[in-house]
Motif scaffolding. Structure first.
Motif, PDB file in Angstrom:
ATOM      1  N   LEU A   1      24.855  38.670 -10.636  1.00 47.95           N
ATOM      2  CA  LEU A   1      23.666  37.836 -10.814  1.00 47.95           C
ATOM      3  C   LEU A   1      23.481  36.868  -9.651  1.00 47.95           C
ATOM      4  O   LEU A   1      24.347  36.698  -8.802  1.00 47.95           O
ATOM      5  N   GLU A   2      22.320  36.263  -9.664  1.00 47.87           N
ATOM      6  CA  GLU A   2      21.935  35.363  -8.580  1.00 47.87           C
ATOM      7  C   GLU A   2      22.035  33.927  -9.087  1.00 47.87           C
ATOM      8  O   GLU A   2      21.545  33.625 -10.178  1.00 47.87           O
ATOM      9  N   VAL A   3      22.693  33.070  -8.325  1.00 46.15           N
ATOM     10  CA  VAL A   3      22.783  31.667  -8.732  1.00 46.15           C
ATOM     11  C   VAL A   3      22.167  30.794  -7.643  1.00 46.15           C
ATOM     12  O   VAL A   3      22.540  30.886  -6.478  1.00 46.15           O
ATOM     13  N   TYR A   4      21.193  30.009  -8.039  1.00 45.29           N
ATOM     14  CA  TYR A   4      20.622  29.040  -7.102  1.00 45.29           C
ATOM     15  C   TYR A   4      21.157  27.674  -7.499  1.00 45.29           C
ATOM     16  O   TYR A   4      21.027  27.264  -8.648  1.00 45.29           O
ATOM     17  N   ARG A   5      21.784  27.005  -6.543  1.00 44.72           N
ATOM     18  CA  ARG A   5      22.387  25.719  -6.881  1.00 44.72           C
ATOM     19  C   ARG A   5      21.733  24.596  -6.101  1.00 44.72           C
ATOM     20  O   ARG A   5      21.216  24.798  -5.008  1.00 44.72           O
ATOM     21  N   ASP A   6      21.819  23.401  -6.667  1.00 43.81           N
ATOM     22  CA  ASP A   6      21.363  22.230  -5.939  1.00 43.81           C
ATOM     23  C   ASP A   6      22.536  21.726  -5.099  1.00 43.81           C
ATOM     24  O   ASP A   6      23.461  21.105  -5.614  1.00 43.81           O
ATOM     25  N   ASP A   7      22.481  22.007  -3.808  1.00 35.72           N
ATOM     26  CA  ASP A   7      23.613  21.642  -2.940  1.00 35.72           C
ATOM     27  C   ASP A   7      23.803  20.143  -2.854  1.00 35.72           C
ATOM     28  O   ASP A   7      24.864  19.668  -2.465  1.00 35.72           O
ATOM     29  N   ARG A   8      22.786  19.405  -3.227  1.00 32.85           N
ATOM     30  CA  ARG A   8      22.915  17.945  -3.161  1.00 32.85           C
ATOM     31  C   ARG A   8      23.853  17.435  -4.251  1.00 32.85           C
ATOM     32  O   ARG A   8      24.357  16.334  -4.191  1.00 32.85           O
ATOM     33  N   ARG A   9      24.041  18.268  -5.275  1.00 33.31           N
ATOM     34  CA  ARG A   9      24.955  17.863  -6.345  1.00 33.31           C
ATOM     35  C   ARG A   9      26.222  18.707  -6.274  1.00 33.31           C
ATOM     36  O   ARG A   9      26.219  19.891  -6.591  1.00 33.31           O
ATOM     37  N   ALA A  10      27.308  18.054  -5.862  1.00 33.18           N
ATOM     38  CA  ALA A  10      28.559  18.797  -5.669  1.00 33.18           C
ATOM     39  C   ALA A  10      29.018  19.438  -6.978  1.00 33.18           C
ATOM     40  O   ALA A  10      29.591  20.525  -6.988  1.00 33.18           O
TER      41      ALA A  10
ATOM     42  N   VAL B   1      42.899  17.004  -4.523  1.00 40.34           N
ATOM     43  CA  VAL B   1      41.986  16.522  -5.560  1.00 40.34           C
ATOM     44  C   VAL B   1      40.698  17.325  -5.382  1.00 40.34           C
ATOM     45  O   VAL B   1      40.245  17.491  -4.263  1.00 40.34           O
ATOM     46  N   PRO B   2      40.119  17.834  -6.461  1.00 42.64           N
ATOM     47  CA  PRO B   2      38.919  18.663  -6.286  1.00 42.64           C
ATOM     48  C   PRO B   2      37.806  17.933  -5.565  1.00 42.64           C
ATOM     49  O   PRO B   2      37.667  16.712  -5.699  1.00 42.64           O
ATOM     50  N   GLN B   3      37.023  18.678  -4.825  1.00 43.54           N
ATOM     51  CA  GLN B   3      35.927  18.078  -4.055  1.00 43.54           C
ATOM     52  C   GLN B   3      34.992  17.269  -4.945  1.00 43.54           C
ATOM     53  O   GLN B   3      34.462  16.247  -4.530  1.00 43.54           O
ATOM     54  N   GLU B   4      34.800  17.740  -6.212  1.00 42.69           N
ATOM     55  CA  GLU B   4      33.860  17.041  -7.095  1.00 42.69           C
ATOM     56  C   GLU B   4      34.281  15.599  -7.330  1.00 42.69           C
ATOM     57  O   GLU B   4      33.466  14.743  -7.646  1.00 42.69           O
ATOM     58  N   LEU B   5      35.576  15.337  -7.208  1.00 42.70           N
ATOM     59  CA  LEU B   5      36.060  13.988  -7.493  1.00 42.70           C
ATOM     60  C   LEU B   5      36.074  13.089  -6.265  1.00 42.70           C
ATOM     61  O   LEU B   5      36.323  11.892  -6.360  1.00 42.70           O
ATOM     62  N   LEU B   6      35.827  13.677  -5.114  1.00 42.50           N
ATOM     63  CA  LEU B   6      35.863  12.875  -3.894  1.00 42.50           C
ATOM     64  C   LEU B   6      34.500  12.250  -3.647  1.00 42.50           C
ATOM     65  O   LEU B   6      33.472  12.814  -3.999  1.00 42.50           O
ATOM     66  N   GLY B   7      34.518  11.093  -3.043  1.00 36.94           N
ATOM     67  CA  GLY B   7      33.263  10.405  -2.783  1.00 36.94           C
ATOM     68  C   GLY B   7      32.434  11.136  -1.731  1.00 36.94           C
ATOM     69  O   GLY B   7      32.946  11.935  -0.958  1.00 36.94           O
ATOM     70  N   ASP B   8      31.138  10.838  -1.725  1.00 33.89           N
ATOM     71  CA  ASP B   8      30.251  11.482  -0.762  1.00 33.89           C
ATOM     72  C   ASP B   8      30.663  11.199   0.671  1.00 33.89           C
ATOM     73  O   ASP B   8      30.591  12.055   1.534  1.00 33.89           O
TER      74      ASP B   8
END
Ligand SMILES: Nc1ncnc2c1ncn2[C@@H]1O[C@H](COP(=O)(O)OP(=O)(O)O)[C@@H](O)[C@H]1O
Ligand SMILES: [Mg+2]
Lengths: 375, 310
Positions: A114-123, A312-319
């Motif tokens: 399947l095709e997934v389109y993600r919002d890259d601005r939201r990690a 630490v997962p990227q999601e937990l790291l600050g921008d």
């Protein structure tokens, strides 16, 4: 091939660096594999707004919808690629999934389903990819004689319950396996960097010692021949080190490599290896102090690995941290591992970035080698 | 002529390390390049070998202009650098093999060469040792073995005996003579007078980046006015007697060094006899008297006004 032979010989004299890192690494990954069911992926997940365009409307696609509904808010979205991109841009959804008509067939054939389109601005939107991967992994694993075992999958996907994923009775959930590969390769990136810089750096420091270099320069050994043998030596040592970790993975979790897209992990690792090898070349042209090289090996590998999301997962790291991390190839390497790769096409940007970093390091190294030669 | 250096000029920023330096080396000889520390010996060698670029001048080796890619010329050259230049991470044998391997590809031939070089420097019992386990003297021998294993026709040795015990030193000097006997031309730099005197057929004396004079020991000594020195220890001597002694024929100068008086003569007949007659006549008492021929130090002293001593 005297130079090549002695390059390898001196590299082997530094074998304790390699052995120490390797042993620690494998002990950690084996420990990790025995209790990886409580991966932190479950507690960091946030509910996302996702849209689903279901062209298949099959048993399996409904199963997927149900599963995703559990973990996210489903929002209404319209079809069409352009519309989808716009809806993401307008933040109507964090991710939109398009399920094709032949969804079930594709899953069975292990094609891109399947095709997934993600919002890259939201990690965090990456987690949707993980959820889908997990679902597809299970779907594939439970497929037998023309049927998906949706009930069995449901039970298996419930994180609290341990299931028999593979017939041999190996214990572990899909979450565990996916997480395990992710950790394994993320840490491989770290270890490869530390070992490359330390070992190749220390060997090169010997060969570029001014006194020893002078002896080579007055000899009848052609400069090009010498360099060719040195680079061949570096490539050989680097290849063996990378191979140890790829083979190590096969040894520990060999039976799962058919289920996940193992070749993407391998290609990803090779891309990073190339980038780090070039980085080593750059470092060797900047310094030949063994003390500094040891320092760089530790600091750079730990530092970049940390900010790139190995520990630490990227999601937990600050921008801000992630912005800095983007200036290192490890960031792109980790991103691929975190996606739980589906197809090569999905990760082409990250692979390309790593190779570009390699080329940039190479050019910088070349520049420094010219300036130091002139002195 | 194996090596021909003409008007070599090398600058390190403001410092002129070589100032129109000239040198010629004939096939089969041991040429000594003698001069104090910092006079430019190492710089000269490095320029000749194209390790350093230079500002002016010409260098010919084996009759051809020397360049960094003159690989066929380099094949025939060996260098024993001033600093011990070996891999700390390789054993004695591996070091010699590596450096020999930069010249000799053939495995069997190289094995023989390496064995011979190790035997030659007397490190046979140390082949498995790492350099840090070797004494200073043995390290220097290893340094030599690495430079000569490929049997070069032309060997540069840059102060190979600095900081070496007496035993190793003699061993090295004899070895160099042997290499020369086997047909190698040798360029030997040193700031030790005795070594140059004992080893070299011809000597180039160098100071401040310039070649001052060159020739055999005899030729060099003949160049200076002092031809003989007499060293005497008088129990007592008055100033008048001393100045009278200065007036004797052929006496150039009298120097006092503690109890000893050094009387320098220019060449003449019966210099010593005349001095003894004078001593008898004045009834001077002396405890010690001996005559010395001039040394290279005298040559150096007369040329530069300073001593060349360790
Ligand atoms: N790399 C360099 N940079 C600047 N000055 C140097 C360098 N190498 C040597 N010198 C200077 O050049 C002069 C000659 O040095 P060198 O050739 O080593 O003398 P020697 O070998 O006779 O002791 C010395 O004054 C030394 O300080
Ligand atoms: Mg010197």
């Amino acid at each position: 091939m005297t130079v090549y032979r002695y390059f390898i010989k001196i590299a082997l004299r530094n074998k304790w660096t390699i052995i120490a890192y390797t042993i620690i690494f494998f002990i950690l990954s084996i420990i990790n594999s025995s209790n990886s069911t409580q991966g932190e992926a479950s507690f960091i997940e946030t509910k996302l707004d996702i849209g689903i365009v279901d062209n298949s409307n099959s048993q399996l696609s409904n199963g997927l919808k149900e599963y995703l509904e559990d973990k996210n808010n489903i929002v209404e979205v319209g079809p069409g690629e352009e519309a989808i991109r716009e809806q993401i841009f307008l933040e109507i959804a964090d991710a939109i999934i398009v399920i094709p008509e032949d969804f079930e067939e594709r899953v069975i054939n292990k094609e891109k389903a399947l095709e997934v389109y993600r919002d890259d601005r939201r990690a965090e939107s990456i987690q949707i990819q993980n959820q889908i991967n997990k679902f597809l992994l299970f779907a594939n694993a439970t497929y037998e004689v023309g049927k998906f075992d949706l009930e069995g999958m449901k039970a298996a996907l419930d994180e609290k319950i341990h299931v028999q994923l593979i017939k041999e009775g190996h214990k572990g959930t899909g979450e565990g396996i996916g997480e395990w590969f992710r950790y394994y390769f993320n840490f491989t990136g770290y270890v490869i960097m530390a070992i490359y810089i330390a070992v190749l750096g220390l060997v090169m420091a010997d060969f570029t010692d001014p006194n020893i270099k002078n002896r080579r320069m007055i000899s009848s050994k052609r400069f090009l021949d010498f360099n060719r043998e040195i680079y061949l030596g570096q490539l050989s040592v680097a290849s063996v080190i990378t191979l140890i970790f790829i083979l190590g993975c096969v040894l520990i979790k060999g039976k799962y490599i058919g289920v996940i897209n193992f070749h993407i992990y391998v290609i990803n690792t090779l891309a990073l290896s190339f980038a780090i090898l070039c980085l080593t070349y750059l470092i060797n042209n900047v310094t030949r102090s063994k003390f500094v090289i040891n320092g760089i090996s530790t600091v750079l590998s730990l530092g970049t690995s940390f900010i790139s999301g190995v520990m630490v997962p990227q999601e937990l790291l600050g921008d801000r941290v992630l912005t800095i991390a983007k200036f290192f190839p490890t960031y792109y390497f980790v991103r691929i591992n975190d996606m739980g790769p589906i197809s090569l096409l999905d990760v082409r940007f990250e692979i390309l970035m790593q190779i570009l970093f390699g080329i940039a390091f190479l050019l910088m190294g070349l520049y420094f080698s010219k300036t130091t030669q002139r002195a | 002529m194996v090596v021909k250096v003409r008007n070599l000029v090398k600058r390190y920023k403001e410092l002129i390390a070589l100032d129109h330096f000239n040198m010629e080396v004939e096939e089969g000889e041991i040429l000594g390049l003698l001069g104090p520390n910092g006079c430019g010996k190492t710089t000269a060698i490095n320029c000749i070998l194209s390790l350093l670029s230079f500002d002016k001048g010409e260098v010919e080796v084996f009759g051809r202009k020397m360049t960094p890619d003159a690989y066929d010329i380099k094949q025939k050259i060996g260098l024993v650098p001033q600093e011990v230049s070996v891999f700390e991470n390789l054993t004695v044998r591996e070091n010699v093999d590596y450096f020999c391997g930069l010249y000799v590809d053939d495995k069997h031939l190289r094995r023989r060469y390496v064995d011979e070089a190790i035997e030659f420097v007397g490190l046979k019992d140390y082949v498995k040792f790492y350099p840090k386990k070797l004494s200073g003297g043995l390290k220097r021998r290893l340094n030599i073995a690495c430079g000569i294993a490929h049997k070069p026709k032309l060997i540069f040795l840059d102060e190979p005996t600095v900081a070496v015990d007496a035993q190793s030193r003699n061993f090295i000097l004899n070895g160099i003579k042997e290499l020369n006997k086997e047909g190698s031309t040798i360029i030997y730099t040193t700031h030790y007078l005795e070594e140059a005197e004992m080893l070299c057929k011809r000597i180039v004396i160098m100071d401040n980046g310039k070649d001052l004079v060159s020739g055999s020991k005899e030729e060099l000594k003949a160049m200076i006015t002092t031809s003989e020195k007499v060293v005497v220890s008088f129990t007592s001597i008055s100033d008048e007697e001393l100045s009278e002694m200065k007036g004797l024929p052929h006496v150039i100068d009298i120097e006092r060094d503690g109890e000893e008086y050094i009387i320098k003569f220019e060449s003449g007949i019966n210099n010593l006899t005349k001095l003894l007659e004078f001593i008898k006549e004045k009834e001077l008492i002396y405890t010690k008297l001996h005559s010395q021929l001039p040394t290279l130090n005298d040559v150096f002293l007369e040329l530069t006004g300073k001593e060349l001593r360790d």
